[in-house]
Structure formats: C-alpha cells, structure tokens
Design a protein around this motif. Structure first.
Motif, short mmCIF file in Angstrom:
data_model
loop_
_atom_site.label_atom_id
_atom_site.label_comp_id
_atom_site.label_asym_id
_atom_site.label_seq_id
_atom_site.Cartn_x
_atom_site.Cartn_y
_atom_site.Cartn_z
N SER A 212 0.61 -0.86 0.09
CA SER A 212 -0.03 0.06 -0.21
C SER A 212 0.63 1.69 -0.40
O SER A 212 0.55 2.52 -0.89
CB SER A 212 -0.98 0.22 1.15
OG SER A 212 -1.77 1.38 1.52
N ILE A 391 -2.28 -2.19 -5.97
CA ILE A 391 -2.40 -1.26 -4.46
C ILE A 391 -4.20 -2.38 -3.97
O ILE A 391 -3.95 -2.75 -3.47
CB ILE A 391 -2.93 0.13 -4.77
CG1 ILE A 391 -1.38 0.50 -4.50
CG2 ILE A 391 -3.70 0.51 -3.45
CD1 ILE A 391 -2.58 1.69 -4.71
N GLN A 395 -5.20 -5.33 -0.64
CA GLN A 395 -6.26 -4.54 0.54
C GLN A 395 -7.78 -5.59 0.06
O GLN A 395 -7.64 -6.25 0.48
CB GLN A 395 -7.29 -2.80 -0.60
CG GLN A 395 -6.39 -1.97 -0.56
CD GLN A 395 -6.57 -1.30 -1.24
OE1 GLN A 395 -7.24 -0.77 -1.63
NE2 GLN A 395 -6.76 0.71 -0.45
#
Length: 402
Positions: A212, A391, A395
């Motif tokens: 991230s 990303i 997540q």
C-alpha cells in the motif's frame, strides 16, 4: 489525535510554510527560464536540465533527513537544510555560467530535502480522520503561498532581472530559519539508535515491501510528473512562442493555481465526509485522464492559444487537488511511529516525479502540446494501472484475511 489539541496555530502555519518552500524554489524562476537561457547563451533544454539536478539532489537528500529526524528530532535537520538552501540560492544568484548555476541548484536541492519533514510533523501532531482533514486544509492554505511564486518571479524578472529571484529565495530561507529557532520540537520519541545503518536498512526495507505504501507513493510520483510538466511547459508556450511577458504569465499562473486547487480542495474536503478515499482517487484519475486530451483537441481547432492552454491547465490542477491529501493520508496511515522515514521515501518518490518531468519535457517539441499531452496521458494511465494491479489486490487480501 496525537497532540493536535496542544499545537498552536503557529505550528500549523509553520508546517504549511515549510511545505511550500520547495514549490516556491522550483516555481519562482519558471517565468525566467527563457531569460536565463539567453543570459548564459544556452538552450532552454539545458536550463531545464539544471532543474532536474535540483530535483535529483532534493529527492536523494530526503532519504537522509528522515532517519536524522527520527534520531535527533525535526528541528535540527530543518535548520541545517535551510542553511544549505540559503547558500545554494546565493550561489545561483551570483552565478556567471551554467555550471555554477547547476552547482548552486545541487546545494539548494540537498537543503530542500529537509522541508519534506513537514509530512512527519503533520503525522506527529495528527492522525486518522483529522490527519486527512489537516492535510487537506494545509493543501488549501498552501494555495495562498506557492501559486504566488511564478507571479513574484515574473515581476522580479521584469523589474530586476532573473538573479533577483534567487535573492528573494535566499531571503525567504533566512526568515524561515529565524522562525524555526522558536519552533517547538514535535518528535517526542527520538532515538539515536535509529540513525544506525542497520536500523535504517531495516525500516526502509519494511516500507519498500509494504504494498500500500509503495503503491500510493508511486501514484504520487506519477501525479507530480504530470503536474510539473505543466509548470515547465507553460513558459515555453506563453513567453517564447506567444510572446507574453513574464509578469503576465506569473499573474495567470497565480490565478490558475490558487483558484483551481482552492475549489478542488474545498470540494474534496466535503467529499471525504461522504465518500471513501479510494472512490475519490478513482474519480480524480478518470477526470485527469480525460482532461489530458484537451490541450491537443483545442490546439487542433484553435492553434497555439493562451486561453486554451490556461483553461486546460486550470482543469488539470483542479483534478490534482483531489490527489495530494488523499494519497498522503493513505500512504501514511500505517506508519505513525515511522513518520520520518515514511515521509522521506514518500517525498523522494514525489520529487523524483518532478525530476522525470524535467527530463521528459526537454525531449519533446516546444511548438505544440503533443509532448505535454503524451506525458499527461501516460502518467494517469500508469497511476490507474498501479492502483488496480498493485494496491487493490493487496487491500482485498487484507480484507479477506481479516
């Protein structure tokens, strides 16, 4: 919240002041680029390359200031950095050839790295939703300062010549240096063990393997590439080819920058209360990708036109106002205890974006916006690619495991 309730208004204003110094240093002499090239009898491309050396030394130095601020606090590295800015800008002011100008830029850049600590200071004082809001408010407040740099530089160029820009920067760094003497230390968890090479390697390895943080930092780097391409390209179109004066360009950039980021930042402050940061970022990248085609479309119908360029620039800067505070808050969220090193890497990535922009704009044609639009389009496509392929999967993994 960490200690924001104990932080006076002076601290928040100083955070914004420190944050704007790099932008002022890189933007104030933009209207003077054609004049500097004429003064040294070199091409505009060579002057742009000196800007790339400024950005490169700025980017590299941030990797040193982060660990220093964790070990010795934020204040001492900032004072040292501002001293280098003063020395570098004085050298630039009295340079007699492009080599001395480049040397001054390198020294100035190594000093500017200390200013990246404003992110760590923000993280020292705020967290969570308040960090996001304060970051956004800081971005809005900065619109009162850094968009004025090209305007100030334009008027200084007309009245006193390009050297006065660097004298102004030296004076500004001295004022900030004096104010820092009464600035409180915000890092209350200093540890000299954190300056050891083994510890630095361990922390940077942790940050560089955090999907991230790396993803949002890269998105910030690419966003800066697009933003700074506008800053470097616009004086070539407006001054060199459309023959407007430097002060006219400076005034226009002040109006464009301040109003676009102010309006965009205000809307962003409202949206963060109702939408997720990721939704806002996806909207911003989609909007910026569409706007990236606009200069070429307007050039096809109206030719090289100042009004068309300014309008396209306003829309693009408006879109970036949704990126800066949200990318910052997402990248820093997990690293309150490592804000110095995290700020260094994040600032390094962002500054490298400006470095790449200075390199790329030197290779594209100055006579039409094709090169500029190519950079803008690619930068937003790359940002979207990073988000969805670097990303989002990470997540989703976290969400699944939780």
């Amino acid at each position: 919240m960490n200690r924001s309730s104990e932080s006076p208004l002076f601290i928040f204003i100083m955070i914004c002041f420190i944050a704007t110094i790099p932008s002022i240093c890189s933007d104030i002499f933009v209207p003077s680029i054609p004049a500097i090239s004429d003064s040294f009898s070199v091409s505009v491309d060579q002057i742009q390359l000196t800007i790339s050396t400024l950005m490169c030394s700025f980017a590299l130095s941030q990797l040193l200031y982060g660990p220093m601020s964790q070990a010795y606090g934020r204040k001492k590295p900032l004072i040292f950095g501002l001293s280098l800015i003063f020395i570098g800008t004085v050298i630039c002011a009295y340079s007699t050839n492009i080599r001395i100008l480049t040397l001054g830029h390198i020294i100035e850049g190594f000093g500017l790295g200390a200013c990246s600590l404003f992110r760590a200071i923000l993280r020292d004082c705020y967290d969570g939703q308040e960090l996001r809001l304060k970051s956004s408010y800081a971005n809005l407040l900065m619109t009162l300062f850094y968009p004025a740099a090209p305007m100030i530089g334009g008027f200084l160029q007309v009245l006193f010549g390009w050297r006065s820009n660097f004298i102004f920067l030296a004076s500004l760094s001295f004022i900030c240096f004096a104010l820092l003497l009464v600035f409180p230390e915000t890092n209350h968890h200093r540890n000299t063990d954190q300056i050891k090479p083994s510890y630095i390697r361990k922390v940077y390895l942790l940050l560089l393997t955090h999907n991230s943080f790396v993803g949002y930092s890269l998105c910030s780097m690419v966003a800066m590439t697009g933003y700074f391409s506008w800053v470097l390209s616009i004086p070539l179109y407006i001054i060199k080819h459309l023959h407007h004066s430097p002060d006219q360009l400076g005034t226009a950039m002040l109006i464009i920058s301040s109003t676009s980021i102010l309006v965009g930042g205000t809307i962003n402050n409202k949206l963060v209360r109702y939408l997720s940061v990721d939704d806002i970022l996806k909207f911003a990248w989609s909007f910026l990708l569409l706007v990236s085609f606009l200069p070429l479309i307007l050039y096809y119908f109206y030719g090289l036109n100042a009004l068309s360029l300014y309008f396209s620039m306003w829309l693009y800067f408006f879109g970036t106002a949704f990126l800066w505070p949200n990318l910052f808050s997402k990248a820093f969220a997990p690293f309150q205890h490592l804000s110095g090193q995290a700020g260094s890497l994040y600032g390094n990535a962002q500054t490298m974006g400006a470095f790449f922009s200075a390199i790329l704009t030197g290779y594209f044609s100055e006579h039409n916006p094709f090169g500029l639009c190519t950079i803008l389009i690619l930068s937003n496509i790359i940002s979207i690619f990073i988000y969805f392929y670097a990303i989002v999967p990470h997540q989703q993994t976290i969400h699944h495991n939780s």
